[in-house]
Write an enzyme that holds these catalytic residues in place. Structure first.
Site, PDB file in Angstrom:
ATOM      1  N   GLU A  34       6.485 -27.572  34.056  1.00 56.68           N
ATOM      2  CA  GLU A  34       5.236 -28.586  34.478  1.00 56.68           C
ATOM      3  C   GLU A  34       5.767 -30.273  33.812  1.00 56.68           C
ATOM      4  O   GLU A  34       5.394 -29.807  32.429  1.00 56.68           O
ATOM      5  CB  GLU A  34       3.498 -28.675  34.703  1.00 56.68           C
ATOM      6  CG  GLU A  34       2.465 -29.468  35.142  1.00 56.68           C
ATOM      7  CD  GLU A  34       1.352 -28.613  34.405  1.00 56.68           C
ATOM      8  OE1 GLU A  34       0.905 -27.910  33.814  1.00 56.68           O
ATOM      9  OE2 GLU A  34       0.420 -29.218  35.491  1.00 56.68           O
ATOM     10  N   ARG A 258       5.010 -16.425  24.052  1.00 54.75           N
ATOM     11  CA  ARG A 258       4.917 -17.334  23.749  1.00 54.75           C
ATOM     12  C   ARG A 258       5.692 -17.628  21.906  1.00 54.75           C
ATOM     13  O   ARG A 258       5.335 -16.524  20.892  1.00 54.75           O
ATOM     14  CB  ARG A 258       3.661 -18.501  23.421  1.00 54.75           C
ATOM     15  CG  ARG A 258       3.016 -18.098  24.792  1.00 54.75           C
ATOM     16  CD  ARG A 258       1.621 -19.115  24.632  1.00 54.75           C
ATOM     17  NE  ARG A 258       1.907 -20.475  24.695  1.00 54.75           N
ATOM     18  CZ  ARG A 258       1.797 -20.990  26.037  1.00 54.75           C
ATOM     19  NH1 ARG A 258       1.865 -20.801  26.808  1.00 54.75           N
ATOM     20  NH2 ARG A 258       2.494 -22.221  25.265  1.00 54.75           N
ATOM     21  N   LYS A 268       0.896 -29.024  24.780  1.00 59.63           N
ATOM     22  CA  LYS A 268       1.609 -30.187  25.382  1.00 59.63           C
ATOM     23  C   LYS A 268       0.353 -30.856  25.585  1.00 59.63           C
ATOM     24  O   LYS A 268      -0.061 -32.254  24.794  1.00 59.63           O
ATOM     25  CB  LYS A 268       1.978 -30.032  26.693  1.00 59.63           C
ATOM     26  CG  LYS A 268       3.309 -30.081  26.910  1.00 59.63           C
ATOM     27  CD  LYS A 268       4.428 -30.023  28.483  1.00 59.63           C
ATOM     28  CE  LYS A 268       4.184 -29.047  29.387  1.00 59.63           C
ATOM     29  NZ  LYS A 268       4.176 -29.050  30.215  1.00 59.63           N
TER      30      LYS A 268
HETATM   31  P1  ATP Z   1       1.979 -26.130  27.242  1.00 59.01           P
HETATM   32  O1  ATP Z   1       1.117 -25.118  27.294  1.00 59.01           O
HETATM   33  O2  ATP Z   1       2.693 -26.079  25.770  1.00 59.01           O
HETATM   34  O3  ATP Z   1       2.380 -26.769  28.326  1.00 59.01           O
HETATM   35  P2  ATP Z   1       2.784 -24.913  28.841  1.00 59.01           P
HETATM   36  O4  ATP Z   1       3.422 -22.781  29.768  1.00 59.01           O
HETATM   37  O5  ATP Z   1       2.093 -24.790  29.897  1.00 59.01           O
HETATM   38  O6  ATP Z   1       2.559 -25.010  28.145  1.00 59.01           O
HETATM   39  P3  ATP Z   1       4.788 -25.389  31.338  1.00 59.01           P
HETATM   40  O7  ATP Z   1       5.566 -26.384  31.115  1.00 59.01           O
HETATM   41  O8  ATP Z   1       4.491 -24.707  32.526  1.00 59.01           O
HETATM   42  O9  ATP Z   1       3.977 -25.547  29.837  1.00 59.01           O
HETATM   43  O10 ATP Z   1       6.638 -23.935  30.487  1.00 59.01           O
HETATM   44  C1  ATP Z   1       7.358 -23.853  31.389  1.00 59.01           C
HETATM   45  C2  ATP Z   1       7.762 -22.506  30.681  1.00 59.01           C
HETATM   46  O11 ATP Z   1       8.042 -22.781  29.108  1.00 59.01           O
HETATM   47  C3  ATP Z   1       7.124 -21.365  31.208  1.00 59.01           C
HETATM   48  O12 ATP Z   1       7.616 -20.766  31.739  1.00 59.01           O
HETATM   49  C4  ATP Z   1       6.155 -21.169  29.759  1.00 59.01           C
HETATM   50  O13 ATP Z   1       5.635 -19.923  30.023  1.00 59.01           O
HETATM   51  C5  ATP Z   1       7.440 -22.500  28.830  1.00 59.01           C
HETATM   52  N1  ATP Z   1       7.085 -22.323  27.282  1.00 59.01           N
HETATM   53  C6  ATP Z   1       5.677 -23.157  27.140  1.00 59.01           C
HETATM   54  N2  ATP Z   1       5.354 -22.810  25.834  1.00 59.01           N
HETATM   55  C7  ATP Z   1       6.012 -21.783  25.537  1.00 59.01           C
HETATM   56  C8  ATP Z   1       6.351 -21.012  24.544  1.00 59.01           C
HETATM   57  N3  ATP Z   1       5.270 -21.727  22.940  1.00 59.01           N
HETATM   58  N4  ATP Z   1       6.954 -20.122  23.789  1.00 59.01           N
HETATM   59  C9  ATP Z   1       7.750 -20.070  25.256  1.00 59.01           C
HETATM   60  N5  ATP Z   1       8.017 -20.339  26.010  1.00 59.01           N
HETATM   61  C10 ATP Z   1       6.699 -21.544  26.621  1.00 59.01           C
HETATM   62 MG    MG Z   2       1.702 -24.379  32.322  1.00 56.93          MG
END
Ligand code: ATP
Ligand code: MG
Length: 554
Positions: A34, A258, A268
């Site tokens: 995102e 994760r 983020k």
């Molecule tokens: P955040 O909570 O940091 O904003 P998010 O999952 O909302 O993370 P996205 O941009 O939606 O962020 O994530 C893109 C991809 O990265 C998704 O497939 C998500 O599952 C993966 N991802 C995000 N954080 C992690 C993590 N800590 N370890 C492994 N994969 C991750």
């Molecule tokens: Mg997300």
């Protein structure tokens, strides 16, 4: 990593699918960020996983920006995400945006309404939440649940046409209000949001929810293996339900744990707070575990890929030690960094028997770890040198193999010297150390027959250049700031950045290249910071030479 390891669970699944000729043996993964912030090391894990799985099985990986929330998303983030993925060394097959599918997704929603599987609900957010019940109690149907197909079609079209304000109506899937899985209790599909979108502008005022957009986007792209993190396990039945009801490409979702690293935060939303509230100097602050922060700190793409490979793919949440990441960068820089000398806390050393005004050019290999040393550089030597204050003691304990009156050491790439006396100022601070050198002991041509245990680094006083050096410590004082009581920012380490304004560096470092790693002998690995100007060099310490966390932890 080159060593053999057993297949991870995703590789097992893919190999089984290939064996059964599922999707014709084709593998297509996607990385779906995102664009609401910069990528962090957790994303690097997901990137490495998606891209390397596809590569391993002759497949491809799409980059899909999951841009369904117009309020938090920006083009700046899109650009930074692309830069980071490329820097990590991966090439996506296609650059795609969920917003490209808004028309298609709208049609999907209409199809579900026509099947009697979606309805427009005028209830407030609170009413909807209350109507969902609890995990132990079934939900209650909203009075709008039995609207006719015709009525729903018309209302949904009016929602799209902008006839209602934000929050006035939502589109919900009609599934099962008694399902033990809360996600199946008539989840929201669309909400009204009169907001400008970074790509579609003002075309839309209704936006699909994650659960309705994500799986359908996977299906549109014919993703074979949709990999996400564990928190999406309870969403999977809904993911499958939409695909089944819409009779579209049957992609499957798989979940892994994760990545969490100790002494860091990895969301983020939290990183954004650190940036906005100025706890750090931007998304790429070298203390941040963003990819851009790690890059600025001096991490290499190979070290991050290696780290992601080493931690493997887990199915249970865990906390990875920061020291493993540091191990990976040390391992890489030990092989690639050029060796240089820099004195961070200087005191002057005078070689009393070295002729006044004499200069010599000594030589040091750039990289003793490889054959040929990747060439060498000249290091000017003279009567007056800067050495590290900690390399001298007035009264040395046994086993102090550096300088103290009477003791001998080797000056790296130069001569053996012996300390004779020293000078102190009124406050008792040592200001000068006096030594004599042994002319026959020159490195590479030592006929002195003298063996010394210690070697110290130095920089010639008249030839020294100055640099600002930034030393970093971990950003948080506790292992898991997010699980502590109160705000995670209460646990910030106030001493995470130490700035040395005027360190002395050997003159060759004036030609240091951005993005290259340098080992300042005995001091750690360093890299040029982008704050550097022609007049002012700035170096970041990437990591110390040895792991000193273990010692600090007690
Ligand atoms: P955040 O909570 O940091 O904003 P998010 O999952 O909302 O993370 P996205 O941009 O939606 O962020 O994530 C893109 C991809 O990265 C998704 O497939 C998500 O599952 C993966 N991802 C995000 N954080 C992690 C993590 N800590 N370890 C492994 N994969 C991750
Ligand atoms: Mg997300």
């Amino acid at each position: 990593m080159s060593e053999e390891r057993s297949l991870n669970f995703l590789e097992e699944i893919i190999e089984e699918d290939i064996k059964n000729a599922k999707h014709g043996g084709r593998v297509l993964t996607r990385f779906p960020p995102e664009p609401n912030g910069y990528l962090h090391i957790g994303h690097a894990k997901s990137i490495c996983l998606n891209f390397t799985l596809a590569q391993k099985y002759g497949g491809l990986t799409n980059l899909r920006f999951d841009d369904t929330n117009p309020v938090t998303e920006e083009t700046e983030y899109v650009e930074s995400i692309k830069k980071d993925i490329e820097w990590l060394g991966f090439k996506w097959a296609q650059e795609l945006y969920t917003s490209d599918y808004f028309d298609q997704l709208y049609d999907f929603a209409v199809a579900l309404i026509k099947k009697g599987l979606a309805y427009v609900d005028d209830s407030t957010a609170e009413e909807i939440a209350a109507g969902k019940g609890t995990p132990t109690e079934p939900g209650k149907a909203s009075v709008y649940r039995e609207r006719t197909v015709a009525e729903n079609l018309q209302l949904f079209e009016e929602m799209k046409a902008g006839e209602y304000p934000d929050g006035a109506k939502v589109l919900r899937a009609k599934i099962d209000l008694a399902s033990p899985n809360m996600h199946l209790r008539d989840p929201l599909m669309y909400r009204i949001k009169h907001a400008h979108h970074h790509r579609t502008g003002d075309k839309w005022c209704i936006y699909p929810m994650y659960d309705f957009a994500h799986g359908q986007s996977d299906a549109i792209e014919k993703i074979t293996h949709s990999i996400c993190t564990l928190e999406f396990i309870p969403h999977r039945p809904l993911y499958d339900w939409f695909i089944e009801q819409l009779e579209i490409f049957s992609t499957k979702q798989y979940e892994f744990a994760r990545l969490n690293i100790n002494y860091a935060v990895m969301s983020k939303r939290k990183l954004l707070q650190l940036v906005n509230e100025k706890y750090v100097n931007g998304w790429d602050d070298p203390r941040m575990f963003t990819i851009s922060g790690l890059r600025r700190r001096g991490y290499t793409p190979a070290s991050i890929r290696n780290f992601c490979d080493r931690i493997g793919v887990a199915k249970r949440e865990n906390l990875i030690e920061m020291s493993l990441l540091e191990f990976c960068i040390r391992e890489d820089l030990n092989k690639t960094a050029w060796r240089r000398m820099a004195v961070l806390d200087p005191v002057k050393l005078i070689i009393t028997n070295y002729p006044d005004g004499q200069e010599e050019l000594l030589h040091g290999e750039n990289n003793p770890e490889v054959e040929g040393g990747e060439g060498s550089r000249s290091i000017p030597f003279s009567k007056e040198l800067w050495i590290e204050r900690e390399d001298f003691m007035e009264e040395a304990p046994k086993k102090f193999f550096r300088l103290a009156p009477g003791l001998m050491v080797r000056l790296k790439h130069a001569y053996i010297i012996q300390c004779n006396d020293f000078v102190k100022d009124a406050s008792g601070k040592v200001t000068e150390i006096h030594c004599t050198y042994i002319p026959e002991s020159k490195s590479g041509n030592d006929t002195s027959g003298i063996n010394v245990k210690g070697t110290i680094h130095w920089v010639s006083v008249p030839h020294a250049k100055t640099a600002e050096i930034r030393l970093y410590d971990r950003l948080f004082r506790v292992e898991d700031p997010s699980s502590e009581e109160g705000d995670f920012k209460d646990y910030i380490n106030p001493d995470s950045l130490q700035i040395i304004q005027n360190a002395y560096i050997e003159p060759d470092l004036e030609t240091a290249k951005a993005g290259k790693g340098y080992q300042f002998i005995r001091k750690g690995y360093f890299t040029l910071d982008p704050d550097t100007t022609n007049q002012h060099l700035v170096f970041n310490r990437t990591v110390t030479l040895k792991d000193n966390w273990a010692k600090k932890a007690d």
